[in-house]
Design an enzyme around this catalytic site. Structure first.
Site, PDB file in Angstrom:
ATOM      1  N   ASN A  11       0.828  -1.217   0.000  1.00 15.81           N
ATOM      2  CA  ASN A  11       0.000   0.000   0.000  1.00 15.81           C
ATOM      3  C   ASN A  11       0.854   1.254   0.000  1.00 15.81           C
ATOM      4  O   ASN A  11       1.961   1.252   0.530  1.00 15.81           O
ATOM      5  CB  ASN A  11      -0.840   0.097   1.287  1.00 15.81           C
ATOM      6  CG  ASN A  11      -2.040  -0.821   1.271  1.00 15.81           C
ATOM      7  OD1 ASN A  11      -2.507  -1.233   0.211  1.00 15.81           O
ATOM      8  ND2 ASN A  11      -2.529  -1.144   2.450  1.00 15.81           N
ATOM      9  N   GLY A  39       1.568  -1.275   3.826  1.00 13.96           N
ATOM     10  CA  GLY A  39       0.913  -2.554   3.525  1.00 13.96           C
ATOM     11  C   GLY A  39       1.609  -3.610   4.373  1.00 13.96           C
ATOM     12  O   GLY A  39       2.843  -3.630   4.456  1.00 13.96           O
ATOM     13  N   LYS A  40       0.830  -4.463   5.028  1.00 14.87           N
ATOM     14  CA  LYS A  40       1.441  -5.432   5.953  1.00 14.87           C
ATOM     15  C   LYS A  40       2.418  -6.363   5.245  1.00 14.87           C
ATOM     16  O   LYS A  40       3.494  -6.682   5.784  1.00 14.87           O
ATOM     17  CB  LYS A  40       0.362  -6.242   6.658  1.00 14.87           C
ATOM     18  CG  LYS A  40      -0.402  -5.426   7.683  1.00 14.87           C
ATOM     19  CD  LYS A  40      -1.429  -6.257   8.416  1.00 14.87           C
ATOM     20  CE  LYS A  40      -2.355  -5.366   9.215  1.00 14.87           C
ATOM     21  NZ  LYS A  40      -1.654  -4.539  10.205  1.00 14.87           N
ATOM     22  N   ASN A  43       5.606  -4.395   4.361  1.00 20.11           N
ATOM     23  CA  ASN A  43       6.341  -4.074   5.592  1.00 20.11           C
ATOM     24  C   ASN A  43       7.083  -5.298   6.127  1.00 20.11           C
ATOM     25  O   ASN A  43       8.246  -5.204   6.541  1.00 20.11           O
ATOM     26  CB  ASN A  43       5.384  -3.569   6.685  1.00 20.11           C
ATOM     27  CG  ASN A  43       4.893  -2.162   6.427  1.00 20.11           C
ATOM     28  OD1 ASN A  43       5.430  -1.448   5.582  1.00 20.11           O
ATOM     29  ND2 ASN A  43       3.865  -1.756   7.151  1.00 20.11           N
ATOM     30  N   ASN A 183      -2.149 -10.281  17.978  1.00 16.62           N
ATOM     31  CA  ASN A 183      -2.148  -9.661  19.302  1.00 16.62           C
ATOM     32  C   ASN A 183      -3.402 -10.218  20.007  1.00 16.62           C
ATOM     33  O   ASN A 183      -4.139 -11.029  19.433  1.00 16.62           O
ATOM     34  CB  ASN A 183      -2.099  -8.127  19.230  1.00 16.62           C
ATOM     35  CG  ASN A 183      -3.270  -7.526  18.460  1.00 16.62           C
ATOM     36  OD1 ASN A 183      -4.348  -8.120  18.410  1.00 16.62           O
ATOM     37  ND2 ASN A 183      -3.077  -6.365  17.870  1.00 16.62           N
ATOM     38  N   THR A 213       1.663 -11.254  20.545  1.00 21.74           N
ATOM     39  CA  THR A 213       2.420 -10.050  20.900  1.00 21.74           C
ATOM     40  C   THR A 213       1.606  -9.195  21.866  1.00 21.74           C
ATOM     41  O   THR A 213       0.375  -9.134  21.774  1.00 21.74           O
ATOM     42  CB  THR A 213       2.791  -9.219  19.654  1.00 21.74           C
ATOM     43  OG1 THR A 213       1.600  -8.756  19.028  1.00 21.74           O
ATOM     44  CG2 THR A 213       3.610 -10.029  18.664  1.00 21.74           C
ATOM     45  N   GLY A 218       6.162  -7.410  25.469  1.00 15.33           N
ATOM     46  CA  GLY A 218       6.855  -8.478  24.752  1.00 15.33           C
ATOM     47  C   GLY A 218       5.895  -9.464  24.115  1.00 15.33           C
ATOM     48  O   GLY A 218       4.859  -9.071  23.588  1.00 15.33           O
ATOM     49  N   ASP A 247       4.625  -5.708  12.307  1.00 13.33           N
ATOM     50  CA  ASP A 247       5.200  -6.166  11.033  1.00 13.33           C
ATOM     51  C   ASP A 247       6.682  -6.487  11.189  1.00 13.33           C
ATOM     52  O   ASP A 247       7.170  -7.482  10.636  1.00 13.33           O
ATOM     53  CB  ASP A 247       4.994  -5.095   9.947  1.00 13.33           C
ATOM     54  CG  ASP A 247       3.534  -4.964   9.559  1.00 13.33           C
ATOM     55  OD1 ASP A 247       2.778  -5.946   9.733  1.00 13.33           O
ATOM     56  OD2 ASP A 247       3.134  -3.880   9.078  1.00 13.33           O
TER      57      ASP A 247
HETATM   58  P1  ATP Z   1       1.014  -2.604  15.427  1.00  8.68           P
HETATM   59  O1  ATP Z   1      -0.301  -2.906  14.774  1.00  8.68           O
HETATM   60  O2  ATP Z   1       1.117  -1.208  15.996  1.00  8.68           O
HETATM   61  O3  ATP Z   1       2.204  -2.968  14.619  1.00  8.68           O
HETATM   62  P2  ATP Z   1       0.607  -4.994  17.040  1.00  8.68           P
HETATM   63  O4  ATP Z   1      -0.553  -4.965  17.979  1.00  8.68           O
HETATM   64  O5  ATP Z   1       0.553  -5.837  15.830  1.00  8.68           O
HETATM   65  O6  ATP Z   1       1.047  -3.499  16.730  1.00  8.68           O
HETATM   66  P3  ATP Z   1       2.369  -5.117  19.306  1.00  8.68           P
HETATM   67  O7  ATP Z   1       2.019  -6.236  20.219  1.00  8.68           O
HETATM   68  O8  ATP Z   1       1.972  -3.732  19.713  1.00  8.68           O
HETATM   69  O9  ATP Z   1       1.889  -5.489  17.840  1.00  8.68           O
HETATM   70  O10 ATP Z   1       3.944  -5.083  19.098  1.00  8.68           O
HETATM   71  C1  ATP Z   1       4.660  -6.157  18.498  1.00  8.68           C
HETATM   72  C2  ATP Z   1       5.962  -6.368  19.240  1.00  8.68           C
HETATM   73  O11 ATP Z   1       6.725  -5.159  19.194  1.00  8.68           O
HETATM   74  C3  ATP Z   1       5.791  -6.671  20.715  1.00  8.68           C
HETATM   75  O12 ATP Z   1       5.677  -8.081  20.914  1.00  8.68           O
HETATM   76  C4  ATP Z   1       7.105  -6.138  21.293  1.00  8.68           C
HETATM   77  O13 ATP Z   1       8.121  -7.123  21.178  1.00  8.68           O
HETATM   78  C5  ATP Z   1       7.441  -4.966  20.378  1.00  8.68           C
HETATM   79  N1  ATP Z   1       7.007  -3.682  20.982  1.00  8.68           N
HETATM   80  C6  ATP Z   1       5.859  -2.999  20.716  1.00  8.68           C
HETATM   81  N2  ATP Z   1       5.787  -1.862  21.471  1.00  8.68           N
HETATM   82  C7  ATP Z   1       6.924  -1.831  22.202  1.00  8.68           C
HETATM   83  C8  ATP Z   1       7.462  -0.939  23.192  1.00  8.68           C
HETATM   84  N3  ATP Z   1       6.800   0.170  23.560  1.00  8.68           N
HETATM   85  N4  ATP Z   1       8.660  -1.239  23.754  1.00  8.68           N
HETATM   86  C9  ATP Z   1       9.339  -2.361  23.408  1.00  8.68           C
HETATM   87  N5  ATP Z   1       8.888  -3.241  22.491  1.00  8.68           N
HETATM   88  C10 ATP Z   1       7.698  -2.997  21.892  1.00  8.68           C
END
Ligand code: ATP
Length: 297
Positions: A11, A39-40, A43, A183, A213, A218, A247
């Protein structure tokens, strides 16, 4: 050098910064506009390529100016685009993003991404068969996602399904994934479960291994070797922009999967933590050397 195949979306993100969101029929003056490659699928392909993997992408672009720019951007990252179709009668996918007062509103138009086909996946059988891992998300038609899962399975290649944007999926489908990487919200949606359910319980209910995630906390993982969800703590960093953290995590997980799940999850957390210290989705994606600096020897 691990070989990764990514089947997914490409995208152009069109980002406008404004003092507030306009109402219906209203025109506002914004303070800034920029485009960013996203785009996922793209990315995750870029994340894997930055970490040193040999990456091939399966996807679709329109034959328009955005398509040319996105194609050039991916080629610049060294990604093999032989299986990225250019669609004559369709535009490239876009995400129109308005950012106001720390919130955002997003409209995604899949356009060419909606034309990624089962036939394209089958035409890439050799690339999939040679891969060390395959990555697929849900921003392309579901028949292409299913074909990817089945083909990777048939060829004995680990396949990571990142179920985003989330929708309920049949259990039979999920069981085709070597790893599901949601997530918490996405896992509840995919399983059709109550959002309030404890995430560890959701992980036990999934019919396949799960890597979940949890932002700065973490990630958690469960597979045959770890039947009870195990935790990998997040790395402490100064977060600037979390766009693309998921991503980066997925791209890195695919690259390091051959080291075993615990090591791969640890490195994916390190790579994703580094990505949130810089602006933009692709802007913050780290190199393997940068990831190594975050990990004690
Ligand atoms: P997004 O859609 O914003 O990419 P998501 O919900 O798919 O997010 P998250 O769980 O927010 O994914 O983040 C993915 C990974 O990135 C987490 O498992 C963690 O390892 C890392 N991460 C995200 N935010 C942080 C943070 N503030 N500090 C350290 N690591 C982070």
């Amino acid at each position: 050098m691990p070989r990764i195949v990514v089947v997914g979306s490409i995208n152009m993100d069109l980002v406008t910064l404004a003092p507030r969101f306009p109402g219906p029929g209203e025109t506002l003056l914004g303070s800034r506009f920029f485009t960013a490659h996203g785009g996922k699928g793209a990315n995750q392909a870029v994340a894997a390529a930055r970490l040193g993997a040999e990456v091939a992408m399966i996807g679709a672009l329109g034959r328009d100016a955005f398509g040319d720019q996105l194609h050039a951007g991916l080629a610049h990252e060294g990604i093999d685009l032989a299986h990225v179709a250019r669609i004559d009668d369709e535009g490239s996918g876009s995400a129109s993003i308005t950012v106001a007062a720390g919130e955002n509103q997003i409209i995604v138009v899949p356009a060419a991404n909606a034309r990624v086909s089962l036939a394209q996946v089958e035409a890439a059988r050799d690339a999939i068969a040679r891969a060390d891992a395959v990555l697929v998300q849900l921003e392309i038609p579901l028949d292409a996602v299913e074909a990817t899962l089945r083909l990777a399975r048939r060829e004995g290649v680990p396949v990571i399904l990142n179920p985003a944007p989330a929708q309920k999926l049949p259990a039979e489908w999920l069981s085709l994934a070597s790893y599901l990487t949601p997530n918490q919200h996405e896992l509840a949606t995919v399983l059709g479960a109550d959002e309030q359910t404890d995430f560890r319980e959701l992980m036990r209910r999934a019919p396949c291994p799960v890597v979940l995630t949890r932002g700065g906390e973490g990630a958690w993982y469960r597979d045959d070797a770890h039947p009870e969800p195990a935790h990998q703590a997040g790395f402490k960093v100064d977060a600037i922009d979390t766009t693309g953290a998921g991503d980066t995590f997925n791209g890195a997980l695919a690259v390091f999967l051959h080291e075993g799940l615990p090591a791969a999850v640890r490195k994916a957390c390190a790579a994703a933590a580094l990505s949130v210290t810089k602006l933009g989705a692709q802007g913050g994606m780290p190199s393997a050397r940068e990831v190594a600096t975050l990990l004690p020897h």
